[in-house]
Design a protein around this motif. Structure first.
Motif, short mmCIF file in Angstrom:
data_model
loop_
_atom_site.label_atom_id
_atom_site.label_comp_id
_atom_site.label_asym_id
_atom_site.label_seq_id
_atom_site.Cartn_x
_atom_site.Cartn_y
_atom_site.Cartn_z
N ALA A 11 45.98 27.37 41.44
CA ALA A 11 45.60 28.24 42.55
C ALA A 11 46.11 27.66 43.85
CB ALA A 11 44.08 28.39 42.60
N ASP A 12 46.72 28.51 44.67
CA ASP A 12 47.25 28.01 45.94
C ASP A 12 46.14 27.82 46.96
OD1 ASP A 12 46.75 30.47 47.23
OD2 ASP A 12 48.83 31.11 47.15
N ARG A 13 46.50 27.27 48.09
CA ARG A 13 45.50 26.88 49.09
C ARG A 13 44.72 28.06 49.66
NH1 ARG A 13 49.85 24.63 53.41
NH2 ARG A 13 50.39 23.51 51.57
N MET A 14 45.21 29.27 49.49
CA MET A 14 44.48 30.45 49.96
C MET A 14 43.38 30.86 48.98
SD MET A 14 47.54 32.79 51.50
CE MET A 14 48.92 32.20 50.52
N LEU A 15 43.35 30.23 47.80
CA LEU A 15 42.42 30.65 46.75
C LEU A 15 41.57 29.49 46.23
CD1 LEU A 15 44.89 33.00 44.83
CD2 LEU A 15 43.02 33.67 46.37
N MET A 16 41.21 28.58 47.10
CA MET A 16 40.41 27.43 46.69
C MET A 16 39.02 27.84 46.18
SD MET A 16 42.55 24.99 47.04
CE MET A 16 41.65 23.45 47.00
N ARG A 17 38.39 28.80 46.82
CA ARG A 17 37.07 29.27 46.35
C ARG A 17 37.19 29.94 44.99
NH1 ARG A 17 34.21 33.03 50.09
NH2 ARG A 17 32.49 32.67 48.66
N LEU A 18 38.24 30.73 44.80
CA LEU A 18 38.47 31.37 43.51
C LEU A 18 38.66 30.30 42.43
CD1 LEU A 18 39.00 33.83 41.68
CD2 LEU A 18 41.40 33.73 42.43
N ALA A 19 39.42 29.26 42.73
CA ALA A 19 39.64 28.17 41.77
C ALA A 19 38.30 27.57 41.34
CB ALA A 19 40.54 27.10 42.38
N ARG A 20 37.43 27.33 42.30
CA ARG A 20 36.12 26.75 41.99
C ARG A 20 35.31 27.66 41.06
NH1 ARG A 20 31.05 27.15 44.63
NH2 ARG A 20 29.70 25.45 43.99
N TRP A 21 35.31 28.95 41.35
CA TRP A 21 34.55 29.90 40.53
C TRP A 21 35.17 30.06 39.14
CZ3 TRP A 21 29.96 32.36 40.70
CH2 TRP A 21 29.20 32.15 41.86
N LEU A 22 36.48 30.03 39.04
CA LEU A 22 37.11 30.08 37.72
C LEU A 22 36.74 28.84 36.92
CD1 LEU A 22 40.58 31.55 38.67
CD2 LEU A 22 38.84 32.64 37.21
N ARG A 23 36.68 27.68 37.57
CA ARG A 23 36.24 26.46 36.88
C ARG A 23 34.80 26.60 36.40
NH1 ARG A 23 38.52 22.63 41.59
NH2 ARG A 23 40.71 22.62 40.98
N LEU A 24 33.95 27.19 37.23
CA LEU A 24 32.56 27.42 36.81
C LEU A 24 32.51 28.30 35.57
CD1 LEU A 24 30.91 27.94 40.31
CD2 LEU A 24 30.46 26.04 38.73
N ALA A 25 33.50 29.19 35.42
CA ALA A 25 33.59 30.05 34.24
C ALA A 25 34.29 29.33 33.08
CB ALA A 25 34.33 31.33 34.59
N GLY A 26 34.69 28.08 33.29
CA GLY A 26 35.29 27.29 32.23
C GLY A 26 36.81 27.31 32.18
N ALA A 27 37.45 27.96 33.15
CA ALA A 27 38.91 28.02 33.15
C ALA A 27 39.51 26.72 33.68
CB ALA A 27 39.38 29.19 34.02
N PHE A 83 43.37 38.69 32.51
CA PHE A 83 43.66 37.71 31.46
C PHE A 83 42.63 37.75 30.32
CE2 PHE A 83 45.88 36.16 35.21
CZ PHE A 83 47.15 36.01 34.68
N ALA A 84 41.75 38.76 30.32
CA ALA A 84 40.75 38.97 29.27
C ALA A 84 39.95 37.70 28.98
CB ALA A 84 41.41 39.50 28.00
N ILE A 85 39.44 37.09 30.04
CA ILE A 85 38.64 35.87 29.92
C ILE A 85 37.17 36.25 29.98
CG2 ILE A 85 38.04 33.68 31.03
CD1 ILE A 85 40.92 33.70 32.21
N ASP A 86 36.41 35.82 28.99
CA ASP A 86 34.96 36.00 29.01
C ASP A 86 34.39 34.94 29.95
OD1 ASP A 86 32.20 35.91 28.61
OD2 ASP A 86 32.36 36.21 26.45
N PRO A 87 33.82 35.34 31.07
CA PRO A 87 33.37 34.35 32.06
C PRO A 87 32.15 33.54 31.65
CG PRO A 87 32.70 36.54 32.73
CD PRO A 87 33.57 36.71 31.50
N THR A 88 31.52 33.91 30.54
CA THR A 88 30.34 33.16 30.11
C THR A 88 30.59 32.31 28.87
OG1 THR A 88 29.52 35.04 28.82
CG2 THR A 88 28.78 34.86 31.12
N ALA A 89 31.70 32.53 28.18
CA ALA A 89 31.96 31.83 26.91
C ALA A 89 32.04 30.31 27.08
CB ALA A 89 33.23 32.36 26.26
N HIS A 90 32.62 29.86 28.19
CA HIS A 90 32.79 28.42 28.41
C HIS A 90 32.27 28.00 29.79
CE1 HIS A 90 35.10 28.23 24.76
NE2 HIS A 90 35.80 29.26 25.18
#
Length: 160
Positions: A11-27, A83-90
């Motif tokens: 994730a680029d510097r404009m999407l740091m919050r998105l990166a954090r939330w994707l990590r919370l979803a296990g990505a 990307f068909a990611i289940d946000p709760t699976a991981h």
């Protein structure tokens, strides 16, 4: 990438919050605000990652996902849906700060690393294998779980 693999992101510097939330979803999401878009794209290609960006100059690359919205929840819903990611699976399996995998840690080993009231009121803890941050189930985790659950696509019956 095989169809059963979960995509890895940068994730680029404009999407740091998105990166954090994707990590919370296990990505698996790397994010470094000290690297410019072109540098991050190079790193993403070396590591076989998809670059998430808001930089219009990069949107035509085949290994880039251009994030349209400025709204965090719309960004998250867009990436998870595309990307068909289940946000709760991981969920809650990666460090939200550094992206490393979390590992369960014995309660006794964190007694001096968490506030006394946390130690007294929790039985389960996880530790980041990279930065050493300690995690435990808390009310904010419940709120995050509700938000992640709301990111799941609607089922065929029309309900979540």
């Amino acid at each position: 990438m095989a169809s059963d693999e979960t995509p890895r992101f940068a994730a680029d510097r404009m999407l740091m919050r998105l990166a954090r939330w994707l990590r919370l979803a296990g990505a698996d999401v790397i994010a470094d605000d000290s690297i410019d878009g072109a540098g991050l794209l190079r790193r993403a290609r070396i590591e076989n990652r998809i670059l998430l960006t808001r930089d219009k100059r990069l949107r035509t690359a085949s290994d880039v996902f251009f994030v349209e919205s400025n709204d965090l929840r719309e960004q998250l819903r867009g990436v998870l849906g595309h990307f068909a990611i289940d946000p709760t699976a991981h969920a809650f399996t990666r460090c939200s700060r550094c992206n490393a995998v979390l590992a369960p840690v014995e309660r006794e080993l964190v007694s001096r690393r968490v506030p006394p009231y946390v130690f007294a009121s929790h039985d389960r803890f996880a530790e980041c294998l990279s930065c050493g941050r300690i995690y435990w189930p808390e009310t904010h985790q419940n709120r995050i779980a509700v938000i992640l659950e709301s990111m799941k696509p609607l089922s065929h019956g029309g309900t979540k």
